[in-house]
Motif scaffolding. Structure first.
Motif, mmCIF file in Angstrom:
data_model
loop_
_atom_site.group_PDB
_atom_site.id
_atom_site.type_symbol
_atom_site.label_atom_id
_atom_site.label_comp_id
_atom_site.label_asym_id
_atom_site.label_seq_id
_atom_site.Cartn_x
_atom_site.Cartn_y
_atom_site.Cartn_z
ATOM 1 N N GLU A 72 -109.950 -58.671 -55.485
ATOM 2 C CA GLU A 72 -108.955 -58.876 -56.550
ATOM 3 C C GLU A 72 -108.595 -57.557 -57.231
ATOM 4 O OE1 GLU A 72 -110.729 -63.338 -57.360
ATOM 5 O OE2 GLU A 72 -111.063 -61.769 -58.823
ATOM 6 N N GLY A 73 -109.569 -56.681 -57.329
ATOM 7 C CA GLY A 73 -109.306 -55.344 -57.838
ATOM 8 C C GLY A 73 -109.294 -55.201 -59.347
ATOM 9 N N GLY A 74 -109.129 -56.299 -60.077
ATOM 10 C CA GLY A 74 -109.106 -56.189 -61.532
ATOM 11 C C GLY A 74 -108.775 -57.522 -62.157
ATOM 12 N N LEU A 75 -108.592 -57.508 -63.464
ATOM 13 C CA LEU A 75 -108.346 -58.756 -64.175
ATOM 14 C C LEU A 75 -107.469 -58.502 -65.392
ATOM 15 C CD1 LEU A 75 -111.044 -59.536 -66.720
ATOM 16 C CD2 LEU A 75 -111.422 -57.645 -65.155
ATOM 17 N N THR A 76 -106.971 -59.601 -65.962
ATOM 18 C CA THR A 76 -106.172 -59.506 -67.185
ATOM 19 C C THR A 76 -106.962 -60.128 -68.334
ATOM 20 O OG1 THR A 76 -104.138 -59.660 -65.925
ATOM 21 C CG2 THR A 76 -103.999 -60.149 -68.264
ATOM 22 N N LEU A 77 -107.087 -59.368 -69.398
ATOM 23 C CA LEU A 77 -107.860 -59.804 -70.552
ATOM 24 C C LEU A 77 -106.907 -60.145 -71.699
ATOM 25 C CD1 LEU A 77 -110.648 -59.978 -72.084
ATOM 26 C CD2 LEU A 77 -110.286 -57.581 -72.679
ATOM 27 N N TYR A 78 -107.004 -61.354 -72.209
ATOM 28 C CA TYR A 78 -106.247 -61.736 -73.405
ATOM 29 C C TYR A 78 -107.178 -61.588 -74.589
ATOM 30 C CZ TYR A 78 -102.194 -63.817 -71.038
ATOM 31 O OH TYR A 78 -101.054 -64.026 -70.319
ATOM 32 N N TYR A 124 -100.248 -69.078 -65.282
ATOM 33 C CA TYR A 124 -101.644 -68.761 -65.571
ATOM 34 C C TYR A 124 -101.835 -67.266 -65.328
ATOM 35 C CZ TYR A 124 -101.792 -73.774 -65.429
ATOM 36 O OH TYR A 124 -101.516 -75.093 -65.680
ATOM 37 N N ALA A 125 -101.655 -66.499 -66.379
ATOM 38 C CA ALA A 125 -101.640 -65.050 -66.206
ATOM 39 C C ALA A 125 -102.937 -64.403 -66.653
ATOM 40 C CB ALA A 125 -100.471 -64.446 -66.972
ATOM 41 N N GLY A 126 -103.652 -65.025 -67.576
ATOM 42 C CA GLY A 126 -104.855 -64.412 -68.126
ATOM 43 C C GLY A 126 -106.099 -64.861 -67.390
ATOM 44 N N ASP A 127 -107.116 -63.973 -67.385
ATOM 45 C CA ASP A 127 -108.369 -64.306 -66.721
ATOM 46 C C ASP A 127 -109.502 -64.553 -67.711
ATOM 47 O OD1 ASP A 127 -107.631 -64.032 -63.872
ATOM 48 O OD2 ASP A 127 -107.163 -61.986 -64.457
ATOM 49 N N VAL A 128 -109.597 -63.672 -68.697
ATOM 50 C CA VAL A 128 -110.652 -63.809 -69.700
ATOM 51 C C VAL A 128 -109.987 -63.767 -71.066
ATOM 52 C CG1 VAL A 128 -112.758 -62.802 -70.668
ATOM 53 C CG2 VAL A 128 -112.356 -62.681 -68.211
ATOM 54 N N PHE A 129 -110.561 -64.545 -71.986
ATOM 55 C CA PHE A 129 -109.983 -64.636 -73.317
ATOM 56 C C PHE A 129 -111.064 -64.281 -74.326
ATOM 57 C CE2 PHE A 129 -109.431 -67.199 -77.135
ATOM 58 C CZ PHE A 129 -108.121 -66.899 -77.469
ATOM 59 N N ASP A 299 -108.809 -70.913 -67.591
ATOM 60 C CA ASP A 299 -108.520 -71.882 -66.541
ATOM 61 C C ASP A 299 -107.460 -71.324 -65.574
ATOM 62 O OD1 ASP A 299 -108.172 -74.345 -65.203
ATOM 63 O OD2 ASP A 299 -106.545 -74.876 -66.563
ATOM 64 N N ARG A 300 -107.740 -71.464 -64.281
ATOM 65 C CA ARG A 300 -106.790 -71.086 -63.233
ATOM 66 C C ARG A 300 -106.276 -69.638 -63.323
ATOM 67 N NH1 ARG A 300 -103.179 -76.491 -63.410
ATOM 68 N NH2 ARG A 300 -104.466 -76.849 -65.238
ATOM 69 N N GLY A 301 -107.120 -68.752 -63.841
ATOM 70 C CA GLY A 301 -106.721 -67.341 -63.891
ATOM 71 C C GLY A 301 -106.545 -66.797 -62.485
ATOM 72 N N PRO A 302 -105.692 -65.789 -62.326
ATOM 73 C CA PRO A 302 -105.414 -65.265 -60.978
ATOM 74 C C PRO A 302 -106.577 -64.487 -60.363
ATOM 75 C CG PRO A 302 -104.177 -64.044 -62.648
ATOM 76 C CD PRO A 302 -104.833 -65.193 -63.343
ATOM 77 N N ASN A 303 -107.506 -64.014 -61.200
ATOM 78 C CA ASN A 303 -108.607 -63.206 -60.666
ATOM 79 C C ASN A 303 -109.962 -63.771 -61.102
ATOM 80 O OD1 ASN A 303 -106.756 -60.994 -59.688
ATOM 81 N ND2 ASN A 303 -106.333 -60.925 -61.884
ATOM 82 N N PRO A 304 -110.343 -64.944 -60.600
ATOM 83 C CA PRO A 304 -111.542 -65.604 -61.134
ATOM 84 C C PRO A 304 -112.830 -64.829 -60.891
ATOM 85 C CG PRO A 304 -110.709 -66.751 -59.181
ATOM 86 C CD PRO A 304 -109.673 -65.751 -59.566
ATOM 87 N N ASN A 305 -112.910 -64.126 -59.767
ATOM 88 C CA ASN A 305 -114.157 -63.399 -59.491
ATOM 89 C C ASN A 305 -114.300 -62.183 -60.389
ATOM 90 O OD1 ASN A 305 -115.336 -64.954 -57.216
ATOM 91 N ND2 ASN A 305 -113.365 -64.450 -56.289
ATOM 92 N N ALA A 306 -113.227 -61.420 -60.502
ATOM 93 C CA ALA A 306 -113.263 -60.247 -61.374
ATOM 94 C C ALA A 306 -113.522 -60.699 -62.815
ATOM 95 C CB ALA A 306 -111.959 -59.475 -61.282
ATOM 96 N N ALA A 307 -112.965 -61.861 -63.177
ATOM 97 C CA ALA A 307 -113.176 -62.386 -64.524
ATOM 98 C C ALA A 307 -114.650 -62.666 -64.763
ATOM 99 C CB ALA A 307 -112.356 -63.658 -64.718
ATOM 100 N N LYS A 308 -115.311 -63.248 -63.748
ATOM 101 C CA LYS A 308 -116.742 -63.539 -63.902
ATOM 102 C C LYS A 308 -117.550 -62.249 -63.995
ATOM 103 C CE LYS A 308 -116.389 -68.031 -61.792
ATOM 104 N NZ LYS A 308 -116.266 -68.707 -60.494
#
Lengths: 381, 532
Positions: A72-78, A124-129, A299-308
């Motif tokens: 995934e390479g990265g994630l989006t943080l809200y 669903y744009a965000g991964d972590v909030f 929920d349903r973020g585009p980068n679930p692994n990077a988010a974890k």
């Protein structure tokens, strides 16, 4: 009704001990051998090259998650936390993991509005909030916008920092304190306690944040009334404080000397202090009041692994140590070092009382609390 | 629509849940006082702007005031400082305790305190920074009056004041009413000045109140939308009133005959009149730039004596270099220009087409286009930002979170200005020119492209420049549309202010104002070449 409790005995370690431990752990990790090929040269951050992500000797991501995250390479943080702070955090995270963080930083209300609107539009744009107000994150959980994830350090976390079987976490605590303008007030005259802010000599010369500024102010104003003086609000009102929209404008007016004293966030005034602004903060006799920040997996973020990986990192010893030492917030891991702001170490629970709010009670009374505060302070919401 | 619901008009929302509670909520004391404050601010501010703007215009257009180029510059140069920048600067000049002017007053032992954190302060700052709009309108009207009208008055024995009062001002009434209306509308929807200066005094105006309802927990977006609608109703009523007043009478004063505008000799009042101009320039530009400079070029802004402000010690460029090197600044500068240029080009094409349709075509319903074009004038910018957020999200076009949404919002927000500009240039080219090409066998498209378009080229460029400037200045509409990657310069300034970095806000403000000035200067040069 006991609203506040002092933070339990947490074994903060001093920075130097911490560094020694990290060095030892790193050496052990290297000695264990299986990551000898092409791993980073940073002594503290040992990224397992093959299967799992290991930092400071702690597994931060298992093989599958780590592999997925790298793809995934990265994630989006809200986030509702300060943009400067998030930038530092993202930089450190990227250095340790190679994953990039796209930070979307907005004030709490607009962030929630955005998430609700996005979900309604099936975006669903965000991964972590993450944000400071528990009531708002609970709303998101109820809507299904935040979903459970058990972080890798689950067993290391005290129950009070993990909620609903991993739906969301309290990942750090920041301190509220009393600050003063050191050109207008010399060190001897400076307040030494929360009680001192009620001294009539500061009448009209005192700035405080609006209670609606966020979860932090709810904790602050509950604390002064529950633990400092039952009539604190009334006496504060008599002192005719300048009530401003948030801690930012409070810092500004204090730095310019428009007010002599104020309720401040030591972590947030440090960039202004670093520039040489004549402001300083104290550890009040009654103690510091801490407030929480919460984090959850979207929920349903585009980068679930990077988010974890990100969430695991935040609650790893590595992440917690970085938070304490670079960003000056209290870590929630008992084995993490004490926070440092501009080379000054914040007190641990043995040196000062650190008050934390009873989150469940705050949730129940927050609306009434704000309403009453507005009435007492004669401030129209 | 959100204002009538207790849910938001997000997709799938139950639109049957209609309610008037959001309007009832406006009647709570605070929301109501915000409405009252808004009316006071806009009325007072308009009065001040009108006084200053008309005086400057009269001096520049019709008198022998000395150093006239400076007077002409004074009329427009504050345009390059947005009201946000002006409010920030005045917050450091006249905050009640440590404002630089108050330090000055104390130094000279004058027992008075200026407090810009007040209704009066908000009126004053708005008045200062909207004066150029009045100036531009009234000045161009004054230049066009045939002096014969005034000469007739003088011949019949009227005094100078009498001529001005009975002849000159009545003749420019449409310009005066038009500019009064415009400034009133701009002031009542202004967000940044009441936000920066009102908060410490616990004063709200409708826009700052709306913003607060959207930003503090729990958020009340439906009530905010209802307030926006109230604001819109006020604005619609005003615009309707203006149209009624102006259409009641015939104001043809421009006859096309050649004449030289008559000059009024001020006599011994020449220099005092210039003094007034100098004071205006001092208050609106020189002192604010000085105040921002204090914040930008000193390590910290604390001062308690006059000496602290004047000493050359401790001056540093570190903040300026920090800003110039920061990714945030570079990103927002690029965004501002990209959005501004896109809005200018696309906006000009759209507005020209609309204007052409209204004035040159015989399309059925072409008058309706004009109403559509002018409608955004009545929509408060904050409300438009919220509306765009709620409208574009559900659509399958992935423009949300991109700069495209800004471009779209700005094109519609500035449609009245763009349409007016486009119409002015289209009307200036007589229909016959195009018709003759058409009659000589050219297609309609060819006639338009080869005859009309070249003739209105400088008008198009002027319209594009206006749109570029307006887009680069805009804050309110952007507040609900930006995300981290789509911040624009005005948002960066606002964010720095909100997060407690006044020094950085001041530094970016100075650079921002300089950029706006350069854009205008470059544009003006280009314009005069293009116009030949």
């Amino acid at each position: 009704m006991e609203m506040f409790k002092p933070l339990g005995p947490r074994a903060f370690r001093s920075t130097s001990t911490m560094m020694a431990i990290m060095m030892v752990l790193a050496l052990v990790a290297v000695a264990c051998g299986d990551s000898g090929d092409g791993s980073t040269s940073d002594a503290a951050a040992e990224v397992g090259s093959g299967d799992e992500l290991i930092l400071d000797g702690e597994v931060v991501a298992d093989a599958d998650t780590w592999e997925g995250a790298q793809e995934e390479g990265g994630l989006t943080l809200y986030t509702g936390w300060g943009a400067d702070n998030e930038a530092v955090f993202a930089e450190e995270f990227e250095e340790d993991t190679g994953l990039t963080v796209e930070v979307v930083r907005l004030p709490a209300g607009r962030l929630l509005e955005r998430i609700a609107s996005e979900r309604a539009a099936d975006i669903y744009a965000g991964d972590v909030f993450r944000m400071g107000e528990q009531a708002l994150i609970i709303d998101l959980v109820e809507e299904g916008a935040i979903i459970p994830h058990r972080v890798s350090s689950w067993d290391e976390l005290a129950d009070e920092y993990r909620f609903d079987d991993g739906t969301y976490y309290n990942w750090m605590q920041s301190a509220y304190s009393v600050g003063y303008n050191s050109r207008r007030v010399n060190a001897e005259e400076a307040p030494t306690s929360w009680e001192d802010l009620l001294d009539p000599k500061w009448r009209g010369d005192l700035a405080i944040p609006d209670i609606a500024a966020g979860g932090s102010t709810l904790a602050l104003y509950q604390f002064v009334r529950e633990e400092v003086a039952p009539d604190y609000w009334e006496r504060l009102a008599e002192n005719e404080p300048l009530i401003l929209g948030g801690s930012g404008p409070v810092t500004e007016e204090l730095a310019r000397g428009e007010v002599a004293v104020a309720m401040v966030l030591p972590g947030s005034i440090s960039p202004t202090m670093a520039e040489g602004a004549p402001i300083d903060w104290i550890v009040p006799e009654e103690g510091l009041v801490l407030y929480e920040n919460f984090m959850g997996l979207m929920d349903r973020g585009p980068n679930p692994n990077a988010a974890k990986v990100f969430m695991n990192y935040v609650l790893s010893l590595r992440g917690q140590g970085m938070l304490a030492q670079r960003l000056g917030v209290y870590p929630v891991r008992e084995d993490a070092p004490a926070p440092v702001i501009l080379d000054r170490q914040l007190p641990g629970p043995t040196e000062a009382t650190l008050w934390v709010q009873d989150l469940e009670k705050t949730l129940q009374i927050r609306d009434d609390l704000s309403e009453e505060w507005y009435e007492v302070l004669d401030f129209s919401p | 629509m959100a204002s009538f619901l207790d849910v938001l008009p997000r997709p799938g929302a139950d639109l049957t849940r209609a309610t008037l509670d959001n309007y009832a909520a406006i009647l709570t004391s605070t929301n109501f006082s915000a409405l009252r404050n808004s009316l006071i601010i806009a009325t007072g501010g308009t009065a001040l702007s009108m006084g200053l703007g008309c005086a400057l215009a009269l001096l520049a257009a019709r008198t022998d005031v000395p150093l006239k180029p400076i007077v002409q510059i004074a009329g427009i140069v504050p345009l390059f400082m947005t009201s946000l920048v002006g409010a920030l600067a005045w917050a450091s000049l006249a905050s009640p305790r440590q404002g630089y002017l108050n330090i000055l007053l104390r130094e000279f032992g004058i027992p008075a305190t200026l407090n810009v954190y007040s209704l009066g302060g908000i009126v004053f700052v708005l008045g200062l920074y909207y004066t150029p709009y009045v100036y531009l309108f009234v000045h161009s009207a004054l230049v066009l009056i045939d002096p014969e009208h005034e000469d007739a008055g003088v011949v019949h024995g009227a005094s100078l004041v009498g001529v001005l009062r009975r002849i000159t001002f009545p003749l420019v009434t449409p310009a005066i009413i038009g500019s009064a209306l415009l400034t009133f509308v701009l002031m009542i929807e202004n967000f940044s000045v009441p936000q920066v200066l009102g908060a410490p005094a616990r004063l709200y105006a409708l826009p700052s109140r709306m913003f607060r309802l959207m930003n503090t927990s729990p958020t009340q977006p439906n009530v905010a939308a209802a307030m926006g609608i109230v604001l819109m109703v006020i604005m619609v009523a005003l615009i309707w009133g203006q149209r009624r007043i102006i259409t009641r009478r015939q104001y043809t004063t421009v006859t096309g005959k050649g004449f030289r505008p008559r000059r009024i000799a001020l006599g011994k009042w020449r220099w005092p009149a210039f003094g007034l101009v100098a004071v205006y320039l001092l208050l609106s530009v020189i002192m604010p730039v000085f105040a921002l400079g204090q914040n930008a070029f000193r390590p910290f802004a604390y001062a308690d004596r006059l000496g602290d402000l004047l000493t050359l010690e401790h001056l540093t460029l570190s903040k300026v270099t920090t800003v110039l090197q920061s990714g945030t600044f570079e990103l927002s500068l690029r965004n501002s220009f990209t959005i501004g240029i896109a809005a200018a080009v696309l906006g000009a094409v759209l507005h020209m087409t609309m204007s052409y349709a209204v004035y040159r075509s015989k399309i059925r319903g072409r008058q309706a286009i004009e109403y559509v074009a002018m409608a955004p004038l009545a929509i408060p910018a904050l409300l438009m930002g919220m509306g765009y957020l709620w409208t574009w999200l559900p659509l399958p076009l992935p423009i949300y979170g991109t700069i495209t949404i800004f471009v779209l919002a700005y094109i519609s927000r500035f449609m009245p200005q763009g349409f007016r500009g486009a119409s002015a240039s289209i009307l200036s080219v007589h229909k016959d020119l195009e018709e003759s090409a058409f009659l000589s066998g050219a297609s309609r498209l060819r006639a338009t492209l080869y005859v009309t378009v070249p003739l209105i080229r400088s008008g198009v460029v002027a319209t594009m420049l206006l749109l570029l400037m307006l887009s680069m200045r805009e804050l309110s509409a952007a507040l609900f549309l930006f995300t981290t990657d789509t911040r624009v310069l005005s948002i960066v300034i606002y964010d720095y202010w909100e997060s407690g970095r006044f020094d950085m806000a001041a530094t970016v403000s100075l650079i921002y104002s300089a950029i706006l000035l350069v854009v205008a200067l470059v544009g003006r040069k280009w314009l005069s070449v293009g116009g030949q």
